[in-house]
Scaffold this motif. Structure first.
Motif, mmCIF file in Angstrom:
data_model
loop_
_atom_site.group_PDB
_atom_site.id
_atom_site.type_symbol
_atom_site.label_atom_id
_atom_site.label_comp_id
_atom_site.label_asym_id
_atom_site.label_seq_id
_atom_site.Cartn_x
_atom_site.Cartn_y
_atom_site.Cartn_z
ATOM 1 N N PHE A 68 0.880 -1.196 -0.100
ATOM 2 C CA PHE A 68 -0.077 -0.023 0.004
ATOM 3 C C PHE A 68 0.898 1.208 0.043
ATOM 4 C CE2 PHE A 68 -2.306 -3.249 1.987
ATOM 5 C CZ PHE A 68 -3.417 -3.507 1.345
ATOM 6 N N VAL A 69 0.704 2.099 -1.060
ATOM 7 C CA VAL A 69 1.641 3.098 -1.082
ATOM 8 C C VAL A 69 0.654 4.399 -1.012
ATOM 9 C CG1 VAL A 69 3.348 4.582 -2.739
ATOM 10 C CG2 VAL A 69 2.930 1.961 -2.982
ATOM 11 N N ASN A 70 1.288 5.455 -0.026
ATOM 12 C CA ASN A 70 0.795 6.623 0.009
ATOM 13 C C ASN A 70 1.705 7.539 -0.252
ATOM 14 O OD1 ASN A 70 0.624 9.191 2.300
ATOM 15 N ND2 ASN A 70 -1.591 8.477 1.467
ATOM 16 N N TYR A 71 1.225 8.903 -0.922
ATOM 17 C CA TYR A 71 2.057 9.910 -1.369
ATOM 18 C C TYR A 71 1.577 10.944 -0.826
ATOM 19 C CZ TYR A 71 4.343 13.231 -4.405
ATOM 20 O OH TYR A 71 5.061 14.381 -4.737
ATOM 21 N N HIS A 72 2.258 11.731 -0.018
ATOM 22 C CA HIS A 72 1.951 12.924 0.554
ATOM 23 C C HIS A 72 3.287 13.652 0.628
ATOM 24 C CE1 HIS A 72 -0.590 15.650 2.831
ATOM 25 N NE2 HIS A 72 0.389 15.407 3.861
ATOM 26 N N ASN A 73 2.963 15.250 0.269
ATOM 27 C CA ASN A 73 4.383 16.183 0.656
ATOM 28 C C ASN A 73 5.674 15.594 0.130
ATOM 29 O OD1 ASN A 73 2.424 17.835 1.985
ATOM 30 N ND2 ASN A 73 3.298 17.036 3.864
ATOM 31 N N ASN A 74 5.668 15.111 -1.274
ATOM 32 C CA ASN A 74 6.845 14.633 -1.879
ATOM 33 C C ASN A 74 7.394 13.274 -1.250
ATOM 34 O OD1 ASN A 74 6.504 16.317 -3.994
ATOM 35 N ND2 ASN A 74 7.433 18.213 -2.677
ATOM 36 N N THR A 75 6.667 12.721 -0.522
ATOM 37 C CA THR A 75 7.098 11.390 0.299
ATOM 38 C C THR A 75 6.095 10.099 -0.169
ATOM 39 O OG1 THR A 75 8.224 12.830 2.054
ATOM 40 C CG2 THR A 75 7.725 10.505 2.403
ATOM 41 N N PHE A 76 6.873 9.137 -0.434
ATOM 42 C CA PHE A 76 6.090 7.752 -0.508
ATOM 43 C C PHE A 76 6.419 6.923 0.790
ATOM 44 C CE2 PHE A 76 7.344 8.934 -5.078
ATOM 45 C CZ PHE A 76 5.929 8.459 -5.494
ATOM 46 N N ASN A 77 5.104 6.636 1.124
ATOM 47 C CA ASN A 77 5.026 5.647 2.313
ATOM 48 C C ASN A 77 4.578 4.474 1.934
ATOM 49 O OD1 ASN A 77 6.062 7.681 4.491
ATOM 50 N ND2 ASN A 77 4.143 8.780 3.775
ATOM 51 N N LEU A 78 5.396 3.353 2.295
ATOM 52 C CA LEU A 78 4.847 2.120 1.821
ATOM 53 C C LEU A 78 4.589 1.134 3.204
ATOM 54 C CD1 LEU A 78 6.943 3.328 -0.583
ATOM 55 C CD2 LEU A 78 7.148 1.010 -0.992
ATOM 56 N N SER A 79 3.462 0.292 3.133
ATOM 57 C CA SER A 79 3.424 -0.547 4.113
ATOM 58 C C SER A 79 3.002 -2.167 3.122
ATOM 59 C CB SER A 79 2.061 -0.167 4.912
ATOM 60 O OG SER A 79 1.065 -0.240 4.320
ATOM 61 N N PHE A 80 3.346 -3.216 4.119
ATOM 62 C CA PHE A 80 3.283 -4.263 3.348
ATOM 63 C C PHE A 80 2.197 -5.382 3.717
ATOM 64 C CE2 PHE A 80 7.381 -2.253 3.331
ATOM 65 C CZ PHE A 80 7.603 -2.297 1.828
ATOM 66 N N ILE A 81 2.103 -6.382 2.617
ATOM 67 C CA ILE A 81 1.156 -7.613 3.182
ATOM 68 C C ILE A 81 2.428 -8.789 2.876
ATOM 69 C CG2 ILE A 81 -0.559 -9.109 2.889
ATOM 70 C CD1 ILE A 81 -2.243 -6.801 2.686
ATOM 71 N N LYS A 82 2.848 -9.629 3.886
ATOM 72 C CA LYS A 82 3.796 -10.565 3.368
ATOM 73 C C LYS A 82 4.944 -10.269 2.971
ATOM 74 C CE LYS A 82 0.378 -14.281 3.100
ATOM 75 N NZ LYS A 82 -0.317 -15.671 2.637
ATOM 76 N N PRO A 83 5.741 -9.355 3.762
ATOM 77 C CA PRO A 83 6.832 -8.674 2.916
ATOM 78 C C PRO A 83 7.898 -10.009 3.486
ATOM 79 C CG PRO A 83 6.353 -7.469 4.995
ATOM 80 C CD PRO A 83 5.239 -8.300 4.692
#
Length: 778
Positions: A68-83
C-alpha cells in the motif's frame, strides 16, 4: 519497461526494473491506480502487487505480495502484506522515500529467528553482532536511513530474544531473555543468561548489562550483579562485577564467592594491551567452619608483563589466618618468570609458638616442584616442640602427582586417572619423633600406608611399629569432673595394624592384628594375640566389649606386672551409655599374684585357724609345709562374678564374685573409687578346705571339730585403699566359742551316729541337758 492497462475502473501498470535517478532504488510490480484516490496536490494512494524492491545494489531485494503506497508532501510511504527479505519475514515493516531530500528510510521489523541473513544486513551497515538463534522467540526492529545525495547512513536497532538457544563466536548458550539496542555507534544490552559452557567452565542463571562504544577507540563497560560459575565440583559466583575496555586497557573489578560462602576474593585488575603489562590487587577471605579453617588478608598487590615470557610478581606484608591457629603469612613473595614460579613467605603465629620459612620453586616445563620448609620454632601445647629444623621436599606432577620428603621417607601419590590417593611413610621413627606424647621403639622397622579417595574414607595399614603413648599429655589440668563422657563421632576410617604393640602409660596392648573401623557414631575394633581375642563395638552411646581366652601372659604383659600365673580369663562388658557399664568376669585355673589385697586375705587365712582353735595350728603348719603354700599367690580353679562401673566417677562395684580355690573360697562384694583407690568391701571366706576334707573322711572327728556344714567360715570387712587395705573380721568372737563348740559337739556325739533313729522329743531333752551342763549358772 512497463505497459498500461485499464480494467474495471483501475489503471494497471506492469512495471519492470523501474529505477529512480540518483538512487539505488529499483522495483518491479503490478501497480493498481484508482483515479479517484489520486490527488497530487494533497494525498494519493495506490496498490502494488508482487513487489520486488531493491534499495541497495549490494543487498538482496525486499519482496511482498501487496504494498500500500501513500504519496504525501513529496514522500512515498509504503506498508506491506507478507513482506520478506530472503528467508526473513518482515511483517509490520514500513518504507518511506522523500523525493525532496532523496532519503530512503527503512523501518524493518521481524519476529523471525536471528539468523545469518539478519546478521549480514546489520553487519553491512556496521552493526556486527555475531549471534545465531536456533529456537525461541524474538522481536527485532531496525531503522536504516539511506541519504542518496550526501551524508552517512544512519542505523539503529532493537533486538529482544526470549527463551532461546544461541551461538556466539562458536559457543552455544541459552538465554531466558536478551535485549540489545544499537544507536549512535553504541551498543547497550541486558542478558538474563540461562546456561553456557566454555571448555570445563559452566555459567548458569546469571544477569549481565553491558555498553559498547564502537567509535574510533573501542570502549566496553560490562556490569553484573551475579554470575554463577561451575567448574568440575567447584561452584562460585561473582557480584558487583565491572569490566571496562578503553584505549587498549582492560580494567576489571569483581567480588568472587564460592556458592557455600566459604571463599571471597575481591579483585581489581588493569591490563594494558599496548605495553602488555598488568597490575592489580586482590583481597582473599576463606572460612570453613566445618573444618575450622579461616583466614583473611589485606590487599595483595601484583604486577607484571606478558610480552613474550610471562613475568609477574606478587607481594603482601601480611595475610591473617584466623583458624585453626591465629597466625600471619608475612613477607609473601611470588615471582612468575618464563615458565618458573618462585614463592617465599614466612608463617608466624600471634602467640609466637611457631615460625616457618617456606621456599618453593616450580618448573612448569619439567613439571617439578621443590623447596624447603625451615622450622625456626614449632610448639603445639605440650605435644610438639621443634626448633631449627629444615625439611626439604620434591614434587612431580607430569601425569600423576608425587610428593616426597626423603628425610621422613614420606611419599604422597595420586594417579592422574584416579581419585585414589596414597601416603607411604617408610621411616615412621623420624616422622613421629617430634610428637612428645609418643615414642617409637627404635627396633621397629615398620611402615605406615594410607589410601583414600579425595581425602575421604581412608584405609590405613600399619605393620611392625611399636609405639609408646603418654596419655598424661591429653589430660586436662583442671580439676576432674564427674560430668558424663560422650563418645566422639569419627570419620569413616578402616585401620589395619599388625605385629606390633602400643604402650600407653603403664599398660601394653600387644597384638598380632588390630582392626578398627569407624563411621560417624559406630566403631568396631578387633584384636587378636595368639589365642586371646578382644572385640569392641559401639553405636551411638551403646558399647559392647568381649574379651575371651585372655591368657596369663597376655594380661601380665598388658598390666606390666606379674598378676596371673597359668589359666585364662573371659570378660564381657555392655552398656547403653559408656558412663554406666555392666559386665561379668570368669577366671579359669589361674593363680592371682602380687596383689596387696589378695596377699592380706591369704595371710589372714593362714593365721586364722590358730586363732579360732589352737588344736588346728599343728595340722595347719603340717599342711602348709606339704603343699608349699605361698602367701603371694591365690590359686583359683574357677572364679566368676559381675560388676558395674561408672566411668565418669571412676567407681567400680563388684557383686558376688565367687572364687573356688585350693585352700579357701571367697565371695566378694565391694565398692572402689579408682581415683582415690578407696575400698569398702565385704569378703565371706571358707577355708582349710584340704584339712576339712580329710576330717570329713572321719565323720565323728569332723563333726566334733567343724560342725554340721563341714567348713570353717569367717567374714571380713575391708576398708582403706587397695594398696593399704584394713581388714576387720569376726574371728575374735569365733575364737571365744571355739572350745565351747567342740565340747558341745562331744556332748551331742552320742546322738550323732544314731541321728536318724532319734525322735524329736529325745533330741529336745538331750539338748536341754547339754545346755545345763555348758551353762550351770543358768
Amino acid at each position: 519497461s512497463f505497459n498500461i492497462d485499464y480494467n474495471d475502473g483501475l489503471f494497471i501498470i506492469n512495471m519492470k526494473d523501474f529505477a529512480l535517478k540518483d538512487t539505488d532504488l529499483k522495483f518491479t510490480g503490478l501497480i493498481q491506480i484508482d483515479p479517484s484516490k489520486i490527488n497530487l496536490d494533497a494525498s494519493s494512494d495506490l496498490i502494488v502487487k508482487n513487489l520486488i524492491l531493491t534499495f541497495d545494489k549490494k543487498l538482496k531485494n525486499i519482496k511482498a505480495d501487496t504494498v500500500f503506497v501513500n504519496y504525501h508532501n513529496n514522500t512515498f510511504n509504503l506498508s506491506f502484506i507478507k513482506p520478506s527479505y530472503e528467508d526473513v519475514l518482515l511483517e509490520r515493516s514500513k518504507v518511506s522515500y522523500s523525493i525532496e531530500k532523496n532519503v530512503l528510510k527503512l523501518y524493518l521489523k521481524t519476529q523471525s529467528l536471528f539468523n545469518n541473513t539478519i546478521k549480514n544486513i546489520l553487519s553491512y551497515y556496521g552493526v556486527d553482532i555475531d549471534t545465531i538463534q536456533y529456537d525461541g522467540t524474538n522481536d527485532i526492529s531496525t531503522n536504516i536511513f539511506i541519504p542518496f545525495d550526501k551524508g552517512d547512513i544512519y542505523v539503529d536497532a532493537d533486538i529482544g530474544i526470549l527463551n532461546s538457544n544461541l551461538e556466539d563466536f562458536g559457543h552455544k548458550y541459552k538465554v531466558n531473555k536478551s535485549v540489545l539496542t544499537y544507536k549512535d555507534n553504541i551498543i547497550t544490552g541486558k542478558t538474563d543468561l540461562n546456561h553456557i559452557k566454555y571448555k570445563d567452565i559452566e555459567i548458569n542463571n546469571s544477569f549481565f548489562t553491558y555498553k559498547i562504544d564502537i567509535t574510533n577507540n573501542l570502549k566496553l563497560d560490562l556490569t553484573s550483579d551475579t554470575v554463577h560459575f561451575t567448574k568440575d565440583t567447584y561452584n562460585f559466583h561473582t557480584q558487583n562485577t565491572s569490566l571496562q575496555f578503553e584505549n587498549d586497557k582492560i580494567i576489571v573489578s569483581s567480588d568472587i564467592f564460592d556458592n557455600n560462602k566459604k571463599t571471597h576474593i575481591k579483585l581489581n585488575n588493569t591490563t594494558d594491551l599496548t605495553t602488555k603489562k598488568l597490575s592489580g590487587s586482590f583481597n582473599l577471605q576463606y572460612d570453613d567452619t566445618y573444618n575450622n579453617i579461616s583466614f583473611s588478608g589485606k590487599k595483595i598487590l601484583y604486577k607484571g608483563s606478558y610480552n613474550e615470557d610471562l613475568n609477574v610478581s606478587i607481594q603482601s606484608n601480611d595475610i591473617k589466618i584466623i583458624q585453626p591457629y591465629p597466625s600471619t603469612i608475612k613477607e609473601l613473595s611470588v615471582k612468575v618468570q618464563k615458565d618458573e614460579i618462585i614463592s617465599r613467605f614466612t608463617l608466624k603465629d600471634e602467640e609466637n609458638t611457631h615460625t616457618l620459612n617456606i621456599a618453593n620453586t616450580t618448573n612448569l616445563i619439567d613439571k617439578i616442584s621443590y623447596g624447603n620448609i625451615g622450622i625456626e620454632r614449632l610448639i603445639f601445647k605440650d605435644f610438639v616442640n621443634i626448633k631449627d629444623k629444615n625439611i626439604p621436599y620434591q614434587a612431580f606432577f607430569e601425569d600423576s602427582i608425587i610428593f616426597n620428603s626423603a628425610i621422613f621417607g614420606f611419599t604422597y601419590y595420586k594417579s592422574a586417572d584416579s581419585k585414589r590417593e596414597k601416603i607411604i611413610i617408610s621411616n615412621p621413627n623420624k616422622f613421629l619423633k617430634p610428637l612428645h606424647f609418643l615414642s617409637v621403639d627404635k627396633k621397629s622397622n615398620g611402615f605406615i600406608e594410607i589410601e583414600s579417595e579425595n581425602l575421604k574414607n581412608p584405609f590405613i595399614k600399619i605393620e611392625d611399629l611399636n609405639i609408646n603413648l603418654n596419655t598424661t599429655y591429653f589430660e586436662s589440668k583442671e580439676n576432674n569432673t564427674t560430668e558424663d563422657i560422650v563418645l566422639p563421632k569419627f570419620p569413616k576410617i578402616d585401620l589395619q595394624y599388625r605385629n606390633s604393640h602400643v604402650k600407653y602409660d603403664e599398660y601394653t596392648l600387644s597384638f598380632d592384628t588390630l582392626n578398627i573401623k569407624t563411621d560417624n557414631n559406630t566403631t568396631s575394633l578387633d584384636i587378636l594375640k595368639e589365642k586371646s581375642i578382644i572385640k569392641i563395638n559401639t553405636e551411638g552411646d551403646r558399647i559392647m566389649f568381649n574379651a575371651s581366652n585372655l591368657t596369663d601372659k597376655y594380661i601380665d604383659n598388658f598390666l606390666n606386672k606379674e598378676l596371673l600365673e597359668g589359666g585364662y580369663v573371659d570378660i564381657n562388658i555392655y552398656g547403653d551409655t559408656i558412663n554406666k557399664l555392666s559386665g561379668d568376669i570368669n577366671f579359669y585355673d589361674t593363680t592371682v599374684k602380687n596383689v596387696t589385697l589378695i596377699n592380706s586375705l591369704t595371710t589372714f587365712v593362714n593365721t586364722t585357724p590358730a586363732i579360732i582353735n589352737p588344736l588346728l595350728a599343728l595340722p595347719t603348719l603340717f599342711r602348709l609345709a606339704e603343699t608349699g603354700f605361698d602367701t603371694n599367690g591365690y590359686y583359683m580353679k574357677h572364679g566368676d562374678g559381675s560388676f558395674r562401673y561408672n566411668l565418669a566417677k571412676k567407681e567400680l562395684d563388684i557383686y558376688d564374685l565367687y572364687t573356688n580355690g585350693k585352700m579357701s573360697n571367697f565371695i566378694v562384694n565391694s565398692h572402689t573409687n579408682l581415683s582415690t583407690k578407696k575400698i569398702d568391701a565385704n569378703v565371706d571366706i571358707s577355708f582349710l578346705k584340704d584339712f576339712t576334707t580329710a576330717l570329713n573322711h572321719i565323720p565323728l572327728v569332723g563333726y566334733i571339730i567343724m560342725g554340721d556344714d563341714g567348713e570353717f567360715h569367717t567374714s571380713v570387712d575391708i576398708t582403706g585403699t587397695t594398696d593399704d587395705p584394713e581388714l576387720e573380721t569376726h574371728t575374735v568372737k569365733e575364737a571365744t566359742n571355739g572350745f565351747t563348740g567342740i565340747i558341745k559337739r562331744i556332748l551331742t556325739l552320742p546322738l550323732k551316729p544314731f541321728q536318724t533313729e532319734v525322735t524329736e522329743e529325745q533330741k529336745k531333752k538331750h539338748n536341754e541337758r547339754v545346755k545345763e551342763l555348758l551353762n550351770p549358772s543358768n
